[in-house]
Design a protein around this motif. Structure first.
Motif, PDB file in Angstrom:
ATOM      1  N   ALA A  72      15.109  -5.093 -57.520  1.00  0.00           N
ATOM      2  CA  ALA A  72      15.507  -4.714 -58.876  1.00  0.00           C
ATOM      3  C   ALA A  72      17.006  -4.441 -58.955  1.00  0.00           C
ATOM      4  CB  ALA A  72      14.718  -3.483 -59.328  1.00  0.00           C
ATOM      5  N   VAL A  73      17.612  -4.034 -57.835  1.00  0.00           N
ATOM      6  CA  VAL A  73      19.035  -3.701 -57.801  1.00  0.00           C
ATOM      7  C   VAL A  73      19.882  -4.924 -57.491  1.00  0.00           C
ATOM      8  CG1 VAL A  73      20.797  -2.354 -56.604  1.00  0.00           C
ATOM      9  CG2 VAL A  73      18.583  -1.333 -57.127  1.00  0.00           C
ATOM     10  N   TYR A  74      19.432  -5.700 -56.526  1.00  0.00           N
ATOM     11  CA  TYR A  74      20.226  -6.813 -56.015  1.00  0.00           C
ATOM     12  C   TYR A  74      19.655  -8.140 -56.520  1.00  0.00           C
ATOM     13  CZ  TYR A  74      22.850  -9.599 -52.648  1.00  0.00           C
ATOM     14  OH  TYR A  74      23.704 -10.496 -52.070  1.00  0.00           O
ATOM     15  N   PRO A  75      20.475  -9.067 -56.968  1.00  0.00           N
ATOM     16  CA  PRO A  75      19.974 -10.344 -57.505  1.00  0.00           C
ATOM     17  C   PRO A  75      19.550 -11.307 -56.401  1.00  0.00           C
ATOM     18  CG  PRO A  75      22.373 -10.327 -57.566  1.00  0.00           C
ATOM     19  CD  PRO A  75      21.946  -8.953 -57.095  1.00  0.00           C
ATOM     20  N   PHE A  76      18.458 -10.994 -55.723  1.00  0.00           N
ATOM     21  CA  PHE A  76      17.963 -11.860 -54.665  1.00  0.00           C
ATOM     22  C   PHE A  76      17.433 -13.173 -55.226  1.00  0.00           C
ATOM     23  CE2 PHE A  76      17.409  -7.746 -52.442  1.00  0.00           C
ATOM     24  CZ  PHE A  76      18.051  -8.049 -51.255  1.00  0.00           C
ATOM     25  N   LEU A  77      17.651 -14.236 -54.489  1.00  0.00           N
ATOM     26  CA  LEU A  77      16.943 -15.468 -54.758  1.00  0.00           C
ATOM     27  C   LEU A  77      15.516 -15.316 -54.243  1.00  0.00           C
ATOM     28  CD1 LEU A  77      19.662 -18.056 -53.653  1.00  0.00           C
ATOM     29  CD2 LEU A  77      19.076 -17.372 -55.993  1.00  0.00           C
ATOM     30  N   PRO A  78      14.553 -16.072 -54.794  1.00  0.00           N
ATOM     31  CA  PRO A  78      13.164 -15.942 -54.321  1.00  0.00           C
ATOM     32  C   PRO A  78      13.021 -16.130 -52.818  1.00  0.00           C
ATOM     33  CG  PRO A  78      13.216 -17.179 -56.366  1.00  0.00           C
ATOM     34  CD  PRO A  78      14.647 -16.967 -55.953  1.00  0.00           C
ATOM     35  N   VAL A  79      13.746 -17.112 -52.247  1.00  0.00           N
ATOM     36  CA  VAL A  79      13.631 -17.357 -50.812  1.00  0.00           C
ATOM     37  C   VAL A  79      14.228 -16.202 -50.018  1.00  0.00           C
ATOM     38  CG1 VAL A  79      15.814 -18.618 -50.656  1.00  0.00           C
ATOM     39  CG2 VAL A  79      13.990 -19.086 -49.010  1.00  0.00           C
ATOM     40  N   GLN A  80      15.292 -15.579 -50.535  1.00  0.00           N
ATOM     41  CA  GLN A  80      15.869 -14.418 -49.862  1.00  0.00           C
ATOM     42  C   GLN A  80      14.909 -13.247 -49.873  1.00  0.00           C
ATOM     43  OE1 GLN A  80      19.534 -13.968 -52.107  1.00  0.00           O
ATOM     44  NE2 GLN A  80      20.721 -14.951 -50.501  1.00  0.00           N
ATOM     45  N   LEU A  81      14.261 -13.036 -51.005  1.00  0.00           N
ATOM     46  CA  LEU A  81      13.299 -11.943 -51.110  1.00  0.00           C
ATOM     47  C   LEU A  81      12.120 -12.176 -50.174  1.00  0.00           C
ATOM     48  CD1 LEU A  81      12.642  -9.309 -52.572  1.00  0.00           C
ATOM     49  CD2 LEU A  81      11.476 -10.649 -54.333  1.00  0.00           C
ATOM     50  N   LEU A  82      11.697 -13.430 -50.060  1.00  0.00           N
ATOM     51  CA  LEU A  82      10.594 -13.762 -49.163  1.00  0.00           C
ATOM     52  C   LEU A  82      10.961 -13.481 -47.713  1.00  0.00           C
ATOM     53  CD1 LEU A  82       7.811 -15.045 -48.626  1.00  0.00           C
ATOM     54  CD2 LEU A  82       8.954 -17.277 -48.566  1.00  0.00           C
ATOM     55  N   MET A  83      12.160 -13.907 -47.310  1.00  0.00           N
ATOM     56  CA  MET A  83      12.582 -13.702 -45.927  1.00  0.00           C
ATOM     57  C   MET A  83      12.822 -12.234 -45.637  1.00  0.00           C
ATOM     58  SD  MET A  83      12.310 -16.550 -44.589  1.00  0.00           S
ATOM     59  CE  MET A  83      12.845 -15.940 -42.998  1.00  0.00           C
TER      60      MET A  83
END
Length: 203
Positions: free
Chosen positions: A102-113
Motif C-alpha cells: 500500500a505504501v510502495y508502488p510494487f509491480l505485481p511480479v515484485q510483490l510476488l517475489m
C-alpha cells in the motif's frame, strides 16, 4: 506484536515513508526501484526478532520425559513447536507485506517475489531455530529466563537471522546483486532459502 505494530506504522505514516524513501534514493543516486529490496529486508528484519523454536526444546527442562513418553513420534512433538512459530510469524508478515504494498508502488511480479522471499524466510528461521534447539538444549535450568534469554541457540538464532537479513540489503545495493534485477536477485535468495529449508527439514 512488533510485526503488527510495524504494519500499522506503514499505514499511518505511508506518505512520510514514501517521501523519505524518495529523498534517500535521490541522495545515494540509485533510484527508487533499487530500493524495493529494502522493503523486503525491513520486513525480514522485523521477523528476525522472533525466536520461538530456538528455546522450545530447552523449555521442556527436566520434564522432557513427559513428551518422550507420549504416544506420538518425536517428529510430531517438534513439528508442533515448528508450526507455532510459523503461524505466529506468517500472519503478521503477510500483514506487513500488504501494508508495504500500500505504501510502495510494487509491480505485481515484485510483490510476488517479495512474498515468496519473506514467507520462505519465515520457514527458514523457524527451522533454523529448531535445529539449534535440538542440537544444544539446556535441560537443567532453574529459571525459564535461562533458556529464553541466556542460551546459545537463541543468541545464534537472533544474531544469525539479523546477519542473514543484512546480506539481502548489502548484496543488492553495495554488491553487484542489482545487475540481476529485482526479480532475478530476489528469486536467487528465495531459492537459497528454500534449499536451506529443505536441508534443515530433512535433518
Amino acid at each position: 506484536v512488533i510485526g503488527v505494530a510495524f504494519a500499522g506504522f506503514l499505514l499511518i505514516r505511508n506518505s512520510w515513508a514514501y517521501e523519505n524513501l524518495s529523498v534517500l534514493s535521490e541522495a545515494v543516486g540509485v533510484g527508487i526501484p533499487r530500493f524495493a529490496p529494502i522493503a523486503a529486508a525491513a520486513v525480514c528484519m522485523v521477523l528476525s526478532t522472533v525466536a520461538i523454536t530456538a528455546p522450545s526444546v530447552s523449555l521442556e527442562g527436566r520434564t522432557i520425559w513427559l513428551s518422550q513418553s507420549l504416544p506420538v513420534t518425536p517428529w510430531q512433538v517438534l513439528k508442533a513447536k515448528l508450526s507455532m512459530q510459523i503461524i505466529l510469524t506468517a500472519v503478521p508478515m503477510a500483514l506487513c507485506i500488504a501494508c508495504a504494498a500500500a505504501v510502495y508502488p510494487f509491480l505485481p511480479v515484485q510483490l510476488l517475489m517479495m512474498t515468496l522471499l519473506v514467507m520462505s524466510y519465515v520457514v527458514l528461521m523457524a527451522l533454523f531455530g529448531l535445529f539449534l534447539g535440538v542440537k544444544n538444549p539446556i535441560l537443567t535450568w532453574t529459571n525459564e529466563i535461562s533458556p529464553i534469554k541466556q542460551s546459545a541457540p537463541v543468541m545464534i538464532a537472533l544474531f544469525g537471522s539479523f546477519g542473514y537479513t543484512m546480506l539481502l540489503f548489502v548484496g543488492y545495493v553495495a554488491l553487484p546483486g542489482w545487475k540481476l534485477g529485482f526479480f532475478g536477485y530476489m528469486g536467487c535468495l528465495a531459492g537459497l532459502n528454500l534449499i536451506l529449508c529443505a536441508l534443515l527439514y530433512l535433518w
